[in-house]
Structure formats: C-alpha cells, structure tokens
Design a protein around this motif. Structure first.
Motif, PDB file in Angstrom:
ATOM      1  N   ILE A   1       0.840  -1.200   0.000  1.00  0.00           N
ATOM      2  CA  ILE A   1       0.000   0.000   0.000  1.00  0.00           C
ATOM      3  C   ILE A   1       0.875   1.250   0.000  1.00  0.00           C
ATOM      4  N   LEU A   2       1.902   1.258   0.842  1.00  0.00           N
ATOM      5  CA  LEU A   2       2.803   2.416   0.886  1.00  0.00           C
ATOM      6  C   LEU A   2       3.507   2.610  -0.444  1.00  0.00           C
ATOM      7  N   LYS A   3       3.960   1.514  -1.035  1.00  0.00           N
ATOM      8  CA  LYS A   3       4.627   1.593  -2.334  1.00  0.00           C
ATOM      9  C   LYS A   3       3.671   2.139  -3.383  1.00  0.00           C
ATOM     10  N   SER A   4       2.442   1.641  -3.368  1.00  0.00           N
ATOM     11  CA  SER A   4       1.430   2.104  -4.315  1.00  0.00           C
ATOM     12  C   SER A   4       1.136   3.587  -4.118  1.00  0.00           C
ATOM     13  N   GLN A   5       1.057   4.015  -2.863  1.00  0.00           N
ATOM     14  CA  GLN A   5       0.805   5.432  -2.581  1.00  0.00           C
ATOM     15  C   GLN A   5       1.963   6.300  -3.062  1.00  0.00           C
ATOM     16  N   ARG A   6       3.210   5.818  -2.813  1.00  0.00           N
ATOM     17  CA  ARG A   6       4.376   6.579  -3.292  1.00  0.00           C
ATOM     18  C   ARG A   6       4.365   6.684  -4.814  1.00  0.00           C
ATOM     19  N   GLU A   7       4.090   5.572  -5.478  1.00  0.00           N
ATOM     20  CA  GLU A   7       4.065   5.570  -6.937  1.00  0.00           C
ATOM     21  C   GLU A   7       2.948   6.467  -7.456  1.00  0.00           C
ATOM     22  N   SER A   8       1.823   6.462  -6.772  1.00  0.00           N
ATOM     23  CA  SER A   8       0.701   7.313  -7.167  1.00  0.00           C
ATOM     24  C   SER A   8       1.071   8.793  -7.025  1.00  0.00           C
ATOM     25  N   ARG A   9       1.696   9.130  -5.895  1.00  0.00           N
ATOM     26  CA  ARG A   9       2.129  10.529  -5.699  1.00  0.00           C
ATOM     27  C   ARG A   9       3.152  10.932  -6.754  1.00  0.00           C
ATOM     28  N   GLU A  10       4.078  10.028  -7.064  1.00  0.00           N
ATOM     29  CA  GLU A  10       5.106  10.317  -8.064  1.00  0.00           C
ATOM     30  C   GLU A  10       4.472  10.496  -9.444  1.00  0.00           C
ATOM     31  N   ALA A  11       3.523   9.632  -9.773  1.00  0.00           N
ATOM     32  CA  ALA A  11       2.831   9.748 -11.061  1.00  0.00           C
ATOM     33  C   ALA A  11       2.057  11.064 -11.130  1.00  0.00           C
ATOM     34  N   LYS A  12       1.450  11.445 -10.014  1.00  0.00           N
ATOM     35  CA  LYS A  12       0.711  12.715  -9.975  1.00  0.00           C
ATOM     36  C   LYS A  12       1.660  13.884 -10.181  1.00  0.00           C
ATOM     37  N   ARG A  13       2.828  13.830  -9.488  1.00  0.00           N
ATOM     38  CA  ARG A  13       3.821  14.893  -9.669  1.00  0.00           C
ATOM     39  C   ARG A  13       4.298  14.960 -11.113  1.00  0.00           C
ATOM     40  N   GLU A  14       4.544  13.804 -11.708  1.00  0.00           N
ATOM     41  CA  GLU A  14       4.999  13.770 -13.101  1.00  0.00           C
ATOM     42  C   GLU A  14       3.928  14.329 -14.033  1.00  0.00           C
ATOM     43  N   ALA A  15       2.668  13.989 -13.763  1.00  0.00           N
ATOM     44  CA  ALA A  15       1.569  14.501 -14.585  1.00  0.00           C
ATOM     45  C   ALA A  15       1.458  16.025 -14.449  1.00  0.00           C
ATOM     46  N   GLN A  16       1.610  16.518 -13.225  1.00  0.00           N
ATOM     47  CA  GLN A  16       1.565  17.965 -13.004  1.00  0.00           C
ATOM     48  C   GLN A  16       2.723  18.654 -13.713  1.00  0.00           C
ATOM     49  N   GLU A  17       3.906  18.039 -13.649  1.00  0.00           N
ATOM     50  CA  GLU A  17       5.081  18.604 -14.328  1.00  0.00           C
ATOM     51  C   GLU A  17       4.859  18.616 -15.833  1.00  0.00           C
ATOM     52  N   ALA A  18       4.312  17.524 -16.366  1.00  0.00           N
ATOM     53  CA  ALA A  18       4.028  17.466 -17.800  1.00  0.00           C
ATOM     54  C   ALA A  18       3.003  18.529 -18.186  1.00  0.00           C
ATOM     55  N   GLN A  19       2.012  18.741 -17.332  1.00  0.00           N
ATOM     56  CA  GLN A  19       0.999  19.763 -17.593  1.00  0.00           C
ATOM     57  C   GLN A  19       1.638  21.156 -17.580  1.00  0.00           C
ATOM     58  N   ARG A  20       2.524  21.402 -16.586  1.00  0.00           N
ATOM     59  CA  ARG A  20       3.215  22.694 -16.536  1.00  0.00           C
ATOM     60  C   ARG A  20       4.065  22.909 -17.790  1.00  0.00           C
ATOM     61  N   GLU A  21       4.757  21.844 -18.210  1.00  0.00           N
ATOM     62  CA  GLU A  21       5.587  21.956 -19.412  1.00  0.00           C
ATOM     63  C   GLU A  21       4.729  22.232 -20.638  1.00  0.00           C
ATOM     64  N   ALA A  22       3.572  21.571 -20.719  1.00  0.00           N
ATOM     65  CA  ALA A  22       2.670  21.800 -21.850  1.00  0.00           C
ATOM     66  C   ALA A  22       2.153  23.234 -21.842  1.00  0.00           C
ATOM     67  N   GLN A  23       1.808  23.746 -20.660  1.00  0.00           N
ATOM     68  CA  GLN A  23       1.348  25.135 -20.559  1.00  0.00           C
ATOM     69  C   GLN A  23       2.460  26.099 -20.956  1.00  0.00           C
ATOM     70  N   GLU A  24       3.682  25.782 -20.518  1.00  0.00           N
ATOM     71  CA  GLU A  24       4.832  26.624 -20.865  1.00  0.00           C
ATOM     72  C   GLU A  24       5.052  26.622 -22.376  1.00  0.00           C
ATOM     73  N   ALA A  25       4.966  25.433 -22.981  1.00  0.00           N
ATOM     74  CA  ALA A  25       5.137  25.336 -24.429  1.00  0.00           C
ATOM     75  C   ALA A  25       4.026  26.097 -25.153  1.00  0.00           C
ATOM     76  N   GLN A  26       2.805  26.027 -24.621  1.00  0.00           N
ATOM     77  CA  GLN A  26       1.693  26.741 -25.225  1.00  0.00           C
ATOM     78  C   GLN A  26       1.927  28.257 -25.142  1.00  0.00           C
ATOM     79  N   LYS A  27       2.409  28.724 -23.979  1.00  0.00           N
ATOM     80  CA  LYS A  27       2.715  30.155 -23.835  1.00  0.00           C
ATOM     81  C   LYS A  27       3.805  30.582 -24.808  1.00  0.00           C
ATOM     82  N   GLU A  28       4.837  29.729 -24.939  1.00  0.00           N
ATOM     83  CA  GLU A  28       5.923  30.044 -25.870  1.00  0.00           C
ATOM     84  C   GLU A  28       5.406  30.104 -27.304  1.00  0.00           C
TER      85      GLU A  28
END
Length: 140
Positions: A69-96
C-alpha cells in the motif's frame, strides 16, 4: 515371562480406573485425554502453537500488504507529480507558441507597414518625376 507380566510384577497389578506407573490418583481419562494418547493440555498447547503460527503468518501478510500500500501510494504521488510537471511543461510550451505567434504577427504587421511606406514613397517619386518631366516639357 511376557512384558505384561514383568510390568505387573514391578508396578503391581493394574486395577480398573488407574494407570500403572503414574502414581495414585491418575485416571486413564486424565492421562490419555483422547484416543490418540494426547492429554487435553497437550492438545491445548498444540492449538496455541497453531494459533501463534497463524498470528505470525497473518502479521507477516499484513506487513507485506502495508508495504504494498505504501509503495502504491508513493508511486501514485510520483505519477501525480509527473503529470503535473508534464501539464506545466505543456502550458509553458503553449505560452511560448503564443508568444512566437504574437511576435510573428508583429513582424508581419511591421513588414506590411514597411511595404506600404515604400509603396507610398514610390508613388510620390513617380508623381515627382512625372511633374518634373512635365515641367521640363513646358520649359522647352
């Protein structure tokens, strides 16, 4: 002499309700406990040992599940962070891209104005030359 006779000579004759070699007051039901020859306390000890083993196995399973469960939660948080980072990068690319599009529009407008200015200058120059030419003809 048989083993039974030797036992009887040493310990005395077995009487109903007594167990030879176990002292006074011990009855066969207390000694044997059941048909397999184990006493109630032995069965209880075995049951307690089985329960302890089961408890240990269950505790190990619980620890393993908690770890998963802890491993799954860590992986879920990491995936969420990666998704947020990808979203930020996409927004940055859109602004550019929007900024690049705005800069291109500005450049197109600047070139259009420059072209219009050059066209006006050429018209003016043509009119000036035409007037100059007309003036020369009138002078001759």
């Amino acid at each position: 002499m048989s083993d039974y006779e030797l036992t009887g000579n040493v310990f005395g004759r077995q009487e109903h309700g007594r167990v030879i070699g176990m002292g006074t007051g011990v009855r066969p039901t207390q000694f044997r406990g059941d048909l397999r020859g184990r006493s109630k306390s032995q069965r209880d000890e075995q049951e307690v040992e089985k329960l302890r083993t089961k408890l240990q196995e269950d505790a190990l399973k619980r620890e393993q599940l908690e770890a998963l469960i802890l491993k799954s939660q860590r992986e879920s948080r990491e995936a969420k962070r990666e998704a947020q980072e990808a979203q930020r990068e996409a927004q940055e690319a859109q602004k550019e891209a929007q900024e690049a599009q705005r800069q291109m529009q500005i450049e197109i407008e600047r070139q259009a104005l420059e072209s219009q200015r050059q066209t006006e200058e050429m018209k003016f120059e043509i009119e000036r030359q035409a007037l100059e030419s007309q003036r020369r003809r009138e002078e001759f």
